[in-house]
Design an enzyme around this catalytic site. Structure first.
Site, PDB file in Angstrom:
ATOM      1  N   ASP A 192       3.645  -5.459  -8.098  1.00 17.02           N
ATOM      2  CA  ASP A 192       4.601  -4.386  -8.408  1.00 17.02           C
ATOM      3  C   ASP A 192       5.108  -4.405  -9.855  1.00 17.02           C
ATOM      4  OD1 ASP A 192       6.638  -2.345  -7.300  1.00 17.02           O
ATOM      5  OD2 ASP A 192       7.959  -3.841  -8.216  1.00 17.02           O
TER       6      ASP A 192
ATOM      7  N   GLU B  40       0.068  -2.674 -10.080  1.00 22.40           N
ATOM      8  CA  GLU B  40       0.749  -1.377 -10.217  1.00 22.40           C
ATOM      9  C   GLU B  40       1.418  -1.278 -11.563  1.00 22.40           C
ATOM     10  OE1 GLU B  40       4.479   1.360  -9.103  1.00 22.40           O
ATOM     11  OE2 GLU B  40       4.530  -0.648  -9.929  1.00 22.40           O
TER      12      GLU B  40
HETATM   13  C1  NOJ Z   1       7.536   0.206  -8.142  1.00 22.71           C
HETATM   14  C2  NOJ Z   1       7.730   0.529  -6.698  1.00 22.71           C
HETATM   15  O1  NOJ Z   1       6.614   1.223  -6.223  1.00 22.71           O
HETATM   16  C3  NOJ Z   1       9.010   1.309  -6.584  1.00 22.71           C
HETATM   17  O2  NOJ Z   1       9.183   1.827  -5.294  1.00 22.71           O
HETATM   18  C4  NOJ Z   1      10.149   0.400  -6.955  1.00 22.71           C
HETATM   19  O3  NOJ Z   1      11.354   1.125  -6.962  1.00 22.71           O
HETATM   20  C5  NOJ Z   1       9.935  -0.206  -8.347  1.00 22.71           C
HETATM   21  N1  NOJ Z   1       8.601  -0.664  -8.561  1.00 22.71           N
HETATM   22  C6  NOJ Z   1      10.829  -1.373  -8.545  1.00 22.71           C
HETATM   23  O4  NOJ Z   1      10.380  -2.458  -7.783  1.00 22.71           O
END
Ligand code: NOJ
Length: 606
Positions: A247, A322
């Site tokens: 993430d 991501e």
């Molecule tokens: C990316 C995640 O997909 C999102 O939902 C989240 O709010 C942020 N990162 C922070 O972790």
């Protein structure tokens, strides 16, 4: 004498020409009778390289205990859906202990399951059952930040030895004009609005949070933090997880005060007058995003994972990263040209960020080829059409494009990623301001503007059938309202109907198993502003061709311009509003496609 020589020369030349012509005829004829060459040998790919990867948003997938919140037992009860749909692997948004400020992306205990979702036993059962069904299970790993209720933060705030520098702490800036008023260390703005610095009364310092105030940024320059990340990964790998989605990586590291005369440097101002200093967009995130040092951390994780794979054997465990970044910074997640290797792939968000209902056929081709052009040699591409952070795919595009978009996803080389609901064409649900729970919408918006930021519409519960709460829960009081269109768009109905998005999805996941799709070449080009083709071919295997009119008007195209497409060809899949059914023969090279119509044609091998 001279005349004889000329005669000999002429006769000789004629004889030679005759011989050559005879030889050519013999070669042509003998080839005509030759048996068809054996199919091209294909080497089995590692499981992840051509998989269908499905994102579950656990809170909204299936509720087993009637509390209106999805849970692990709910997922277990529906594992058969993935087998039925032809999915190979699932990744789940965070299921760990959390105060749920950002619905699981604020983890308070990285080693346990959140109580609303179930227990560690439930997780183990999920893993076992999924593995029995041949499904891989990936977890969401959130390394950038921890909840302010985590032990790490509590200890760090109390300056407990070993934890003192777990997070980014900083003193206020001196404020000569008004010594009574504290100034934050820099002008950095949080992703959810407001200063990225929050004052701790207890520690008498500011801490950094690139997301919500309750999501505190770890200090990745601290070796103890890096070690803890390995410990967490190892814990879940030992349990049997098949890998992780990583993430928020672009935010992993910020500028080091040591390089800026001892203070955190201000981000440059964007100059965009519509933003005030507390709003995202006021600054350009030069010192807070995409810092080059972060990639080394990712490369170290990959080394760790490869070592784990080597020591433990079994199927390859993977990491998919991501991050929203420009194409060059995105590609660095794959690895760099010095030979470092990173994620198995970074998620490709181009269909979310660069294409929409406004795009024409040339835009589609250009954006698809951009990824394939910039991707390092040997990289595995992937295609994402939606996730829990963005409006749903049919809402961002048009409803009549659902099948065409799912076809692109399944026909392009590499990994097809599906966000829950895309297989049935689920659209955004309506969520009123009163029902809004997304922290981003609550922080950045107000009753008039929240819809510009809210991620709730993409997170409403899954539509299983037309019963109470769309079969998601026995309760009518679900954590987010069920979208109003569930009677019309739901899985049970699409299984019964002769033609449906789901049936197309099944046909496509089956088609992906063909060697042409897993191993073949691709060719993609616009035939007009409205229609493009994608050809997949592999010698001696059937050729498959997608034709997709992405526009809102009918288009007539000349199939003679599509390489490797020999007529007649057979329709293998068609979008549900197409007049052409599977099995229909295309014989004429002039083909009219209605608005949004997509066809997959099966043609002779090349
Ligand atoms: C990316 C995640 O997909 C999102 O939902 C989240 O709010 C942020 N990162 C922070 O972790």
């Amino acid at each position: 004498m001279r005349a004889t020589k000329v005669v000999v020369l002429v006769v000789g030349s004629i004889a030679l020409l005759g011989l050559v012509a005879g030889f050519i005829t013999w070669v042509v004829l003998s080839n005509q009778n030759a048996p068809t060459p054996p199919p091209t040998e294909v080497i089995q790919l590692d499981w992840w390289k051509n998989c269908v990867l499905y994102q579950i948003y656990p809170r909204s997938f299936k509720d087993s205990d009637g509390d209106g919140i999805g849970d692990l037992k709910g997922i277990i009860s529906e594992l058969k859906h993935f087998v039925d749909a032809g999915v190979d692997a699932i990744w789940m948004s965070p299921i760990f202990e959390s105060p749920m400020v950002d619905f699981g992306y604020d983890i308070s205990n990285f080693y346990d399951i959140h109580y609303e979702y179930g227990t560690m036993e439930d997780f183990e059962e999920l893993l076992d059952k999924a593995h029995e069904l041949g499904l891989k299970v990936l977890l969401d790993f959130v390394p950038n930040h921890a909840s302010n209720e985590s032990e790490y933060f509590i200890k760090s705030e109390a300056r407990e030895p070993g934890y003192e520098n777990f997070f980014i702490w900083a003193d206020p800036l001196p404020n000569p004009e008004n010594p009574g008023v504290r100034l934050p260390p820099s002008n950095w703005v949080s992703q959810f609005g407001g200063s990225a610095w929050e004052w701790s009364e207890k520690r008498q310092q500011y801490y950094l949070h690139q997301f919500a105030i309750q999501q505190v940024d770890f200090d990745f320059r601290n070796p103890a933090v890096k070690q803890e990340m390995f410990n967490i990964m190892k814990f879940w790998l030992d349990k049997g997880a098949d890998g992780f989605r990583l993430d928020a990586l672009p935010y992993l590291i910020e500028a080091d005060p040591a390089d800026h005369e001892g203070r955190y440097p201000d981000d440059p101002l964007s100059g965009l007058t519509q933003f005030e200093s507390h709003q995202l967009g006021y600054t350009i995130p030069l010192y807070t995003k995409d810092l080059i040092e972060l990639y080394d951390v990712v490369y170290e994780w990959r080394e760790f994972l490869d070592e784990y794979n080597k020591n433990h054997g079994g199927d390859t465990r993977v990491v998919f990263s991501e991050g929203y970044a420009n194409v060059s910074m995105t590609m660095l997640y794959y690895g760099n040209e010095d030979g470092a290797i990173g994620a198995h792939f970074p998620f490709n968000f181009d269909f979310i960020t660069d294409l929409s209902s406004k795009s024409n056929a040339r835009d589609f081709v250009y954006i698809i080829l951009r990824w394939l052009t910039y991707m390092p040699y040997g990289g595995i591409p992937n295609w994402v059409f939606g996730n829990h952070d963005n409006n749903r795919m049919p809402t961002r595009f048009r409803h009549d494009m659902v099948d065409g978009l799912n076809i692109i996803n399944m026909l392009l080389p590499g990994v097809a990623v599906t966000y829950q609901g895309e297989e049935i064409g689920m659209r955004d649900g309506y969520v009123s301001w009163e029902d809004t729970v997304d922290i981003e919408a609550c922080n950045r918006g107000d009753p008039d503007t929240y819809h510009l930021y809210s991620r709730d519409p993409a997170r409403t519960p899954y539509h299983w059938d037309n019963s109470t709460s769309a079969g998601f829960s026995t309760s009518t009081n679900t954590w987010l309202p069920v979208a109003e269109d569930y009677q019309e768009i739901n899985l049970a109905k699409q299984k019964e109907t002769a033609r449906s998005h789901f049936k197309n999805y099944q046909a496509l996941t089956k088609l992906r198993k063909q060697a042409t799709l897993s191993h073949g070449e691709y060719d993609i080009r616009a035939l007009s502003d409205r229609t493009f083709y994608l050809v997949r071919s592999l010698p001696t295997h059937d050729t498959y061709v997608l034709l997709f009119n992405v526009s809102e008007r009918r288009d007539t195209v000349d199939l003679g311009r599509v390489p490797h497409l020999t007529l007649p060809a057979t329709v293998y899949v068609s979008s549900i509003h197409s007049a052409r059914l599977a099995g229909h023969e295309i014989t004429s090279s002039q083909l009219s496609l209605e608005a949004g119509e997509a066809l997959v044609l099966k043609a002779q091998p090349i």
